[in-house]
Design an enzyme around this catalytic site. Sequence first.
Site, PDB file in Angstrom:
ATOM      1  N   LEU A   1      43.311  43.209  42.687  1.00  0.00           N
ATOM      2  CA  LEU A   1      44.013  42.098  43.337  1.00  0.00           C
ATOM      3  C   LEU A   1      43.294  40.779  43.086  1.00  0.00           C
ATOM      4  CD1 LEU A   1      44.916  43.844  46.723  1.00  0.00           C
ATOM      5  CD2 LEU A   1      46.052  44.008  44.517  1.00  0.00           C
ATOM      6  N   ARG A   2      42.144  40.857  42.439  1.00  0.00           N
ATOM      7  CA  ARG A   2      41.382  39.676  41.976  1.00  0.00           C
ATOM      8  C   ARG A   2      40.697  38.891  43.070  1.00  0.00           C
ATOM      9  NH1 ARG A   2      40.671  41.731  37.177  1.00  0.00           N
ATOM     10  NH2 ARG A   2      42.413  41.534  35.740  1.00  0.00           N
TER      11      ARG A   2
ATOM     12  N   ASP B   1      47.244  50.785  37.416  1.00  0.00           N
ATOM     13  CA  ASP B   1      46.133  50.102  36.745  1.00  0.00           C
ATOM     14  C   ASP B   1      46.447  48.604  36.628  1.00  0.00           C
ATOM     15  OD1 ASP B   1      43.670  49.775  35.640  1.00  0.00           O
ATOM     16  OD2 ASP B   1      44.246  50.403  33.632  1.00  0.00           O
TER      17      ASP B   1
ATOM     18  N   HIS C   1      46.293  38.677  35.125  1.00  0.00           N
ATOM     19  CA  HIS C   1      45.424  37.689  34.476  1.00  0.00           C
ATOM     20  C   HIS C   1      46.061  36.308  34.516  1.00  0.00           C
ATOM     21  CE1 HIS C   1      42.182  40.038  32.831  1.00  0.00           C
ATOM     22  NE2 HIS C   1      43.018  40.923  32.325  1.00  0.00           N
TER      23      HIS C   1
END
Lengths: 323, 426
Positions: free
Chosen positions: B64-65, B306, B310
Amino acid sequence: MLEIENLQLNSQGKLRHFLSIEGLNKDLLTEILDTAESFAGASEQSIKKFPLLRGKTIVNLFFENSTRTRATFELAATRLSADILSMNIATSATSKGESLLDTIRNMEAMQVDMFVVRHSLSGAAHFIAQHTAPHINVINAGDGQHEHPTQAMLDMFTIRRVKKQFTGLRVAIIGDILHSRVARSQILALNMLGVEEVRVIAPKSLLPVQVEALGVSVYYDMQAGLKNVDVIIMLRLQKERMNSAFLPSENEYFKCFGLSDEKLKIANKDAVVMHPGPINRGVEISSSVADGAQSVILQQVSNGIAVRMAILSMTMNGNRGAE
Amino acid sequence: MHIEIVNGHVIDPQNGLDQQGSLYIAEGKIIGMMQAPDGFTADTSINAQGRIVCPGFVDLSARLREPGQSHKATMKSETKAAASAGFTSLCIPPDTSPVIDSPAIVELIEDKAEKCGYPHIYPIAALTQKLAGTELSSMHALKKAGCIAVSHGYHALQDLLVLRRAMEYAASYDLLLIYCPQEAALSNKGCAHEGAMASRYGLPGIPAAAETIALVQCMELIEQTGCRVHFQGLSCARSVDLIAKAKIAGLPVSAGVAMHQLHLTDQDMRPYDSHYHVIPPLRSQQDKDALLVGIQNNTIDSICSDHQPHDVDAKLGAFPETEPGISALETVLPLMLRLVEQKNLSLTQGIEKLSTEPARILGLNAGGLAVNNVADVCIFNTRESWEINAKTWQSRGLNTPFWQDTMQGKVTHTLQGGKIIYLAER
């Protein structure tokens, strides 16, 4: 593959970018060779300069060092009356952290017409062609381990000049195929132009996996591989391959895969010896062969100028056709 | 809040349900199936006529960054995407920045998730401190803080002695190790499957042996340590064989693949299109076929997204220098339905691989629709088609090779703990 074709050719099927041999066809390759022949013929009669690209600005964008490729592109551009600017970016912008795209955008802002690109990563020239302004042409002067199509074309030119035609020829490419962008372009071009057979000769550690799929027959030793061969292309062996365990030693390499006078005798009598340079004497080729009667290594260098003139002028024209 | 879901086609692999029926929910739990409990009055009634009602999906790997990479995506944007795609539980790999190696980070993540209205987030603890591969993390404290498993992120641990001790330590607390087998020395900075395509395009290749060698080494240590291991993100045919053998030998292993590995091969890659850059790489047709067989015969237990969103810059560059990963949450359901359409799976098997099995592997009270279960429910329409574009896409990461493709299958409602967290606009 469709994308590569669309990227390189304009709607009339003319060259617009020159990125890879893949995606081109026999007619186009022949047209390049014929155009190069007319430039070479004129140069030999001491007419060296043509006004074809007057007012155009070409930028050599070299993200990786090179001497001869850069020099022949500079000469080719100058002989076509273009202005040329050579940028050695390996030691400037990107080392300051600028991205590839930012470098391109900056150069575009200087109103240039063409990029000649060399980069250490495969696909870099494609990336630039995809992202650059539509009026700019891109020429691939070597991308990573992918292709070096202008080198392959000057090799084809050299072969045609000596052997007159491609039909029936057996060509052996020897050495570090795995890391060689030159070899990939040569294999594609030779098959497209219709040679009888392309062979690669190397130890397994220097061959890409499933290399046969590129259209070659594979040999692991020179004795068998050189038999009946008309053209021998030696590849440069990078010294660092020893350190990264691709090979045991230069000495053993020369014994097994180096081209000596004895091994040259295995090939056809009139076989020619080629090398894209720079050569490592005593590693992949002995001095007596490199400087011998069958060697056309220096002709390759001179031919490089005519072939690059042909490619520069054809791509620039291709863009005009698209407008 | 009392909710009823009526007239749906209820599929629950955990309890063997596959029939028309209804679901009754109160206080976050399922309190009745098929027939309304006495005195039940619904505040909200959902008519699921013509739709599938199934347990919400459980994702074993979704990045989820946050914390640390909010320029790529945020917990808010990605949990919203997850909810719209039918996911009700998400496991976050430890390679956040900072790494999930202290209870404070776990708390931070859980707080953020709570604020996003998406409480079922399960952080996976780093196996070693800072994922550096040298010192063990405080696994016990991390488990207490809420970590559901331990992992080493993308790469296999390089020091086998550290791996052995970490596995012994994890086994003492019955912690599940989620392991991505990838031997760094053999992957050698590669970016594509070592095969004809990589050879042709001059891309540094990753051989299948990079995966299978790490897999075999870890299996030997499972034998030694008794640690429970879920092998995540398998990509090769040989890996499926190895897992099958380990299961026959009775080792405590399970295995999972990313959904895109069941659909794409290296032959599908558009030349130098960085949206196809994933690790492990898209492999050969033969590998893909073997993974599908492994899914069918349950050698491979689960399918994950997965998910790796980005920013645009991460994918802009020459292929080898771009960052690997696909933004994948929202394509999971339609790609599962594509496998059903291709007769590779039944719909029940598909739901099992996305929900029941991952819940079982994690030991979660999820993945089923029985009375007293937490009401994590996904309702979807198998026939609705939609195009992937800026209007329909929820994730901040636009990096999918399926961009502008038409997908079939759309979630209409997602319930998490009895709360409607997603409702499709009509």
